[in-house]
Design a protein around this motif. Structure first.
Motif, short mmCIF file in Angstrom:
data_model
loop_
_atom_site.label_atom_id
_atom_site.label_comp_id
_atom_site.label_asym_id
_atom_site.label_seq_id
_atom_site.Cartn_x
_atom_site.Cartn_y
_atom_site.Cartn_z
N GLY A 124 12.42 35.02 70.78
CA GLY A 124 13.51 34.71 71.71
C GLY A 124 14.61 35.75 71.65
O GLY A 124 15.26 36.04 72.65
N HIS A 149 24.28 31.67 71.68
CA HIS A 149 23.53 32.23 70.55
C HIS A 149 23.80 33.73 70.41
O HIS A 149 24.02 34.44 71.41
CB HIS A 149 22.03 32.00 70.77
CG HIS A 149 21.21 32.34 69.57
ND1 HIS A 149 20.51 33.52 69.47
CD2 HIS A 149 21.01 31.67 68.42
CE1 HIS A 149 19.89 33.55 68.30
NE2 HIS A 149 20.17 32.44 67.65
N MET A 249 15.29 30.98 80.04
CA MET A 249 14.64 31.57 78.88
C MET A 249 14.36 30.42 77.92
O MET A 249 15.18 29.51 77.78
CB MET A 249 15.60 32.60 78.25
CG MET A 249 15.12 33.18 76.96
SD MET A 249 15.67 32.11 75.61
CE MET A 249 15.09 33.04 74.22
N LYS A 254 10.18 26.75 68.34
CA LYS A 254 10.97 25.57 67.97
C LYS A 254 10.14 24.33 68.34
O LYS A 254 9.18 24.05 67.65
CB LYS A 254 12.34 25.65 68.63
CG LYS A 254 13.14 26.88 68.12
CD LYS A 254 14.49 26.98 68.72
CE LYS A 254 15.38 28.08 68.20
NZ LYS A 254 14.88 29.32 67.69
C1 LIG Z 1 19.83 29.40 71.50
C2 LIG Z 1 18.88 30.38 70.87
N1 LIG Z 1 18.47 31.43 71.58
C3 LIG Z 1 17.62 32.34 71.06
C4 LIG Z 1 17.15 32.21 69.78
C5 LIG Z 1 16.23 33.27 69.23
O1 LIG Z 1 14.91 32.82 69.31
P1 LIG Z 1 13.81 33.34 68.29
O2 LIG Z 1 14.04 32.61 67.00
O3 LIG Z 1 12.50 33.02 68.93
O4 LIG Z 1 14.03 34.81 68.13
C6 LIG Z 1 17.55 31.10 69.00
C7 LIG Z 1 17.09 30.85 67.63
O5 LIG Z 1 16.58 31.47 66.87
C8 LIG Z 1 18.44 30.18 69.56
O6 LIG Z 1 18.88 29.15 68.84
#
Ligand SMILES: Cc1ncc(COP(=O)(O)O)c(C=O)c1O
Length: 420
Positions: A124, A149, A249, A254
């Motif tokens: 993510g 985030h 996105m 999760k």
């Molecule tokens: C709101 C949010 N966006 C993006 C991410 C990033 O995703 P990823 O862990 O798949 O890199 C996270 C958590 O890690 C998140 O909590």
């Protein structure tokens, strides 16, 4: 350099801000065996035996990370495609499994996004960097909720766009900024479910603003996808929204239990990302077996089993929220003596705000002494003075697990949270 870094580390220690990793010895599940790590220069402390803990820290909200059907799907995917993609998507790493996963995701979000296509990513974090840098050129303004985030902020920073931050949920402030905006393109960027607070973005109101000011909205549904809305379609389904201005996105490590992420949007947006998003183009594609497993995960999420898991999760959230005041010794209508309080969250993220970093660490230690693992989240991840225990619930928790958590919190509040 080493001296400078050692000084910085010592400062973090003094402010109770040093982060430490734990080594999990077992699969992601409520009952885990963990070992301490890092101290003394070993990856795993050789003198400490693994301990069994009851964990309330993963984002595996539906409890799929260790699901037998997904373990089997991963093995099948490896038999079909091997274990590595071998190259980036635009060279030779884009497998049939990735392509089919993208079709499945697009179909899942089609009630909410007209002419939708989806693009899969390895994480993510990468998806957000890719998206914001590809859309945020010098003729664009990006508006971000201050509690978004870190990956969204990093994406906005890397983009050539002008970037602005608005206070949490401050729609009036955002409206003023949009009215004053002079760039031809505007992008409102928000978490769907805020990752450290668990509350929902006011997406319908944001969409109304976007329509009024000809802006677009990026909704990061990392914590809503799989959990909220019909068949777990996420926050857009929760609010019943449909618009080509929406760019969704979602992460797949999760609630989907595996790993990776996606962007779903109007197909022209996706075509542009494939052409221009450096964080998509210049990285090795995730293993095809992972994409194959994710297709099986989506089938679970959308089916009867997903419904059952979401229902059970909802019951656990209710039990935690209704049991907490008594556990903290709260008299109805009065705040807890410790000052600890839950946020306004109805999701699986139930943070208990305790205040200072040292207090949050002491609270986490008091829980750990009782065999529970709940992470203390401190600045800079959350604003100063709002350090917290980030309690997360999963459909694989039982009602008894929540009762154990409540009893342990009662003890922790008496010890770590007692007023001076
Ligand atoms: C709101 C949010 N966006 C993006 C991410 C990033 O995703 P990823 O862990 O798949 O890199 C996270 C958590 O890690 C998140 O909590």
């Amino acid at each position: 350099m080493l001296k400078h870094l050692a000084q910085q580390l010592a400062e973090r220690d003094a402010q109770a801000m040093r982060r430490r990793r734990r080594v999990t010895e077992t699969a992601c599940a409520p009952q885990q065996h963990i070992s301490p790590s890092d101290d003394g220069g070993h990856a795993i402390d050789p003198d400490a035996a693994p301990r069994e803990v009851l964990a309330f820290c993963s984002n595996d909200y539906l409890g799929l990370a260790n699901h037998p059907a997904l373990i089997e799907a991963w093995a099948e995917g490896a038999r079909l495609y091997g274990v590595g993609s071998g190259a980036s998507h635009l060279i030779s790493g884009h497998s049939r499994a990735h392509a089919l996963l993208e079709d499945d995701l697009a179909e899942m979000l089609s009630p909410h996004l007209p002419e939708v296509r989806a693009l899969s990513f390895g994480t993510g974090y990468l998806a957000n960097l890719a998206l914001l840098t590809a859309l945020g050129d010098e003729h664009t303004s990006i508006y971000s909720d201050v509690l978004n985030h870190a990956s969204l902020f990093d994406g906005a920073r890397l983009a050539k766009a002008s970037a602005y931050t608005y206070p949490h949920h401050d729609l009036a402030g955002l409206e003023r900024r949009l009215a004053a905006c002079r760039t031809p393109r505007k992008l409102i960027v928000t978490d769907g479910v805020f990752s450290m607070d668990g509350d929902l973005a006011r997406v319908p109101e944001l969409l109304a603003l976007a329509e009024r000011f000809d802006a677009w909205i990026v909704v990061d549904d990392a914590h809503g996808f799989g959990v909220l809305g019909e068949q777990g379609r996420g926050v857009l389904s929760h609010f019943g929204l449909r618009s080509e201005r929406l760019i969704c996105m979602g992460t797949l490590g999760k609630a989907a239990g595996v790993g990776g992420a996606f962007v779903a949007a109007h197909r022209t947006v996706i075509d542009w990302l494939v052409q221009s998003a450096r964080a998509y183009i210049y990285t090795t594609a995730a293993p095809p077996a992972m994409a194959h497993t994710l297709r099986a995960s989506l089938r679970l999420i959308r089916g009867a089993e997903g419904d059952r898991r979401r229902q059970h999760l909802g019951e656990l959230i209710g039990a935690l929220r209704s049991g907490l005041p008594a556990a903290l010794g709260v008299v109805p209508g009065a705040p807890a003596a410790s000052g600890w309080h839950l946020t306004d969250s109805l999701t699986a993220i139930q943070p208990l705000i305790v205040g200072g970093s040292a207090e949050a660490l002491a609270a986490a230690a008091a829980l750990e002494a009782q065999g529970l693992w709940v992470p203390a989240i401190r600045p800079p991840t959350v604003p100063a003075g709002s350090a917290r225990l980030r309690i997360t619930l999963s459909a694989t928790h039982s009602a008894g697990d929540v009762n154990r958590l409540l009893a342990a919190l009662a003890v922790a509040a008496r010890t770590a949270g007692a007023p001076e």
